[in-house]
Enzyme design. Structure first.
Site, PDB file in Angstrom:
ATOM      1  N   ARG A 138      -7.812  -0.170   0.409  1.00 33.37           N
ATOM      2  CA  ARG A 138      -8.302  -1.403  -0.243  1.00 33.37           C
ATOM      3  C   ARG A 138      -8.673  -1.149  -1.693  1.00 33.37           C
ATOM      4  O   ARG A 138      -8.626  -2.060  -2.520  1.00 33.37           O
ATOM      5  CB  ARG A 138      -9.475  -1.979   0.544  1.00 33.37           C
ATOM      6  CG  ARG A 138     -10.728  -1.141   0.555  1.00 33.37           C
ATOM      7  CD  ARG A 138     -11.667  -1.525   1.676  1.00 33.37           C
ATOM      8  NE  ARG A 138     -11.114  -1.185   2.984  1.00 33.37           N
ATOM      9  CZ  ARG A 138     -11.709  -1.478   4.138  1.00 33.37           C
ATOM     10  NH1 ARG A 138     -12.869  -2.120   4.138  1.00 33.37           N
ATOM     11  NH2 ARG A 138     -11.150  -1.134   5.286  1.00 33.37           N
ATOM     12  N   ASP A 169     -12.384   6.895   3.690  1.00 33.62           N
ATOM     13  CA  ASP A 169     -11.210   6.555   4.495  1.00 33.62           C
ATOM     14  C   ASP A 169     -10.877   5.063   4.400  1.00 33.62           C
ATOM     15  O   ASP A 169      -9.926   4.593   5.005  1.00 33.62           O
ATOM     16  CB  ASP A 169     -11.427   6.952   5.962  1.00 33.62           C
ATOM     17  CG  ASP A 169     -10.130   6.964   6.758  1.00 33.62           C
ATOM     18  OD1 ASP A 169      -9.058   7.109   6.135  1.00 33.62           O
ATOM     19  OD2 ASP A 169     -10.181   6.815   7.992  1.00 33.62           O
ATOM     20  N   LYS A 228       0.854  -1.202   0.000  1.00 33.63           N
ATOM     21  CA  LYS A 228       0.000   0.000   0.000  1.00 33.63           C
ATOM     22  C   LYS A 228       0.883   1.243   0.000  1.00 33.63           C
ATOM     23  O   LYS A 228       1.778   1.388   0.829  1.00 33.63           O
ATOM     24  CB  LYS A 228      -0.911  -0.011   1.230  1.00 33.63           C
ATOM     25  CG  LYS A 228      -1.823   1.215   1.344  1.00 33.63           C
ATOM     26  CD  LYS A 228      -2.681   1.143   2.600  1.00 33.63           C
ATOM     27  CE  LYS A 228      -3.453   2.431   2.819  1.00 33.63           C
ATOM     28  NZ  LYS A 228      -4.246   2.401   4.073  1.00 33.63           N
ATOM     29  N   LYS A 245     -10.430  12.109   8.865  1.00 34.37           N
ATOM     30  CA  LYS A 245      -9.895  11.612  10.122  1.00 34.37           C
ATOM     31  C   LYS A 245      -9.793  12.755  11.138  1.00 34.37           C
ATOM     32  O   LYS A 245      -9.546  13.901  10.763  1.00 34.37           O
ATOM     33  CB  LYS A 245      -8.482  11.044   9.929  1.00 34.37           C
ATOM     34  CG  LYS A 245      -8.378   9.815   9.064  1.00 34.37           C
ATOM     35  CD  LYS A 245      -6.922   9.397   8.924  1.00 34.37           C
ATOM     36  CE  LYS A 245      -6.747   8.204   8.012  1.00 34.37           C
ATOM     37  NZ  LYS A 245      -7.229   6.971   8.641  1.00 34.37           N
ATOM     38  N   ASP A 262       1.231   5.907   6.003  1.00 29.70           N
ATOM     39  CA  ASP A 262       0.248   5.020   5.384  1.00 29.70           C
ATOM     40  C   ASP A 262       0.803   4.340   4.138  1.00 29.70           C
ATOM     41  O   ASP A 262       0.090   3.614   3.458  1.00 29.70           O
ATOM     42  CB  ASP A 262      -1.028   5.796   5.044  1.00 29.70           C
ATOM     43  CG  ASP A 262      -2.273   4.923   5.089  1.00 29.70           C
ATOM     44  OD1 ASP A 262      -2.225   3.856   5.722  1.00 29.70           O
ATOM     45  OD2 ASP A 262      -3.292   5.312   4.492  1.00 29.70           O
ATOM     46  N   GLU A 306      -9.722   3.794   1.717  1.00 27.28           N
ATOM     47  CA  GLU A 306      -9.141   4.015   0.396  1.00 27.28           C
ATOM     48  C   GLU A 306      -8.058   3.008   0.027  1.00 27.28           C
ATOM     49  O   GLU A 306      -7.858   2.689  -1.142  1.00 27.28           O
ATOM     50  CB  GLU A 306      -8.569   5.439   0.312  1.00 27.28           C
ATOM     51  CG  GLU A 306      -7.146   5.640   0.830  1.00 27.28           C
ATOM     52  CD  GLU A 306      -6.964   5.308   2.302  1.00 27.28           C
ATOM     53  OE1 GLU A 306      -5.844   4.898   2.671  1.00 27.28           O
ATOM     54  OE2 GLU A 306      -7.908   5.457   3.089  1.00 27.28           O
TER      55      GLU A 306
END
Length: 469
Positions: free
Chosen positions: A321, A317, A235, A247, A258, A319
């Protein structure tokens, strides 16, 4: 930072301003006994007078006429990496520039721990910490060389995670990946136009809220004679605001991390090439930002993925996946035989397993067990969670093939089930949302990116290479 070198001299004979002596619950250990005898029992008396119990990380610095000695507690026998990391941190605090020690327990984990524990990210500070060179007695050259190459891969992954998001944009991540070309890795980068031409509608939807253009990175390491192949997906969200499902500040503060899954993949490629592992690796990273703007994707949007499946967006949020769905489909189109995906995917995995353990989901039990065993050998903590098939009902949409979220229960499992919809080959997904980013300093490093996953990938690749030999 800590630099390591080998020495043929023992701790007793070595000419070093600082000597490390280990103390266990039963007293002085290893060469410490001989050094104590040479000093007329001085070390033993110091242990008794100071009340040292040999607990893990316990230390006492002695200034003697013959030089300095660091008494260091081992505790009960456990993970040598942790002890090595704690020793590295203790040594760097002494202010010495040189020291000598012998490995404690099995040499390799201890040496790897020394290197991991000494990591620092201080390029944005005015003052850097002084370094120290540690001479290791009785360590084979191969042990030191391998540990240094693995630690280099982990350190690079940590650096990428620790870079601020205004520096590490999707384009900057792609540029960093291109640097692997100097190490024998084939690297390709697709721009926004090429991504659109492929039909990666889910990936592009996440990216469209940012002024920073997306990049799709694909990597290939093909050593001569490789008989097995492992495909890796990471990712690559370089910053995640949550989009319109915004968030809160506390949760957003660490979202530069992330892209830790992507960092782990890149770090593993660097180390694998340096080690010359006899296995073909392929990697795929969909890199973008998830931001809020007039162009950002919205709740209720329906996206068409590379696989042809459509997805109704119910939470912007969720996102990661979406970007992974297109990356996984791309890996399958490229002929993947088995895929290991790493992502900071869900807070639900952290709620379930805490901040030190990654959740493991496997569509094929045997492959899942191989990954779990590789993580155990590498000293990284993972734990299997079930791909409960009945939970797929949570992903049903009245207007599309899938929704991108279910209800609040079983969130990590539902996310993993979503990913499994986009591949037909064996898939293991590691949800590393907990261990990828340390909120405080620990035995193997400071606060920040941990490089979690690099060592597991390498251990898995080595195991697959042995199977294919």
């Amino acid at each position: 930072m800590l630099a390591l070198r080998r020495t043929e001299a023992g701790v007793l004979e070595a000419k070093a301003p600082l000597k490390v002596v280990f103390v266990g619950p039963e007293g002085l250990l290893g060469s410490g006994k001989a050094l104590d005898e040479a000093l007329g029992g001085l070390l033993g008396r110091a242990v008794r007078e100071a009340g040292l119990k040999g607990e893990a990380g316990e230390s006492l610095l002695l200034a003697l006429s013959e030089g300095h000695v660091l008494l260091f507690g081992t505790g009960q026998e456990g993970d040598g990496r942790v002890l090595g990391g704690r020793l590295a941190q203790a040594l760097l605090k002494t202010g010495f520039r040189e020291a000598v020690a012998e490995p404690y327990g099995e040499a390799y984990p201890f040496v790897e721990g020394l290197l991991l524990g000494s990591y620092r990210f201080d390029r944005y500070k005015e003052r850097e910490e002084r370094g120290l060179t540690l001479a290791l007695s009785g360590v084979e050259e191969g042990v030191l060389e391998r540990a240094q190459k693995v630690a280099q891969g982990v350190a690079w992954a940590r650096d990428l995670v620790n870079e601020p998001p205004n520096v590490l944009t999707p384009s900057a991540l792609a540029e960093a990946a291109l640097g692997l070309g100097a190490h024998g890795v084939e690297v390709g980068v697709l721009d926004e136009e090429a991504i659109r031409a492929l039909g990666m509608g889910a990936f592009l939807a996440v990216a469209q809220g940012s002024d920073q253009p997306p990049r799709f990175i694909h990597l290939r390491y093909r050593p001569a004679g490789a008989r097995v192949r492992l495909d890796l997906v990471g990712k690559g969200i370089t910053f995640d605001s949550g989009g319109y499902s915004l968030k809160p500040t506390e949760s957003m503060a660490t979202m530069k991390g992330d892209m830790a899954g992507a960092a782990a993949v890149l770090g593993a490629f660097l180390a694998a090439a340096a080690l010359g592992l006899p296995v073909e690796l392929r990697g795929y990273i969909a890199a973008c930002e998830n931001l809020v703007s007039g162009h950002a994707y919205k709740l209720g949007d329906i996206l068409k993925t590379l696989s042809g499946k459509t997805v109704e967006v119910m939470n912007t949020d969720a996102e990661g996946r979406l970007t992974l769905a297109d990356a996984l489909a791309y890996a399958q189109k490229e002929g993947a035989e088995r895929i290991l995906a790493l992502s900071t995917l869900t807070g639900a995995a952290v709620v379930a397993l805490g901040e030190e353990v990654a959740a493991l989901f496997a569509t094929e039990e045997g492959f899942g067990q191989e990954v779990q065993e590789a993580a155990r050998r590498a000293g990284e903590k993972v734990w299997p969670l079930p791909l409960e098939g009945s939970y797929r009902e949570k992903l049903k949409s009245p207007v599309a093939d899938l929704k991108n979220v279910g209800d609040r229960y079983g969130g990590a499992i539902v996310a993993a089930l979503f990913l499994a919809e986009f591949v037909k080959v064996p898939l293991v997904h590691l949800d590393i949302a907990g261990p990828a980013f340390a909120r405080k300093a620990h035995a193997l490093g400071p606060e920040g990116g941990t490089g979690f996953g690099v060592r597991t990938i390498l251990a898995l690749a080595e195991a697959l290479a042995r199977e294919g030999a």
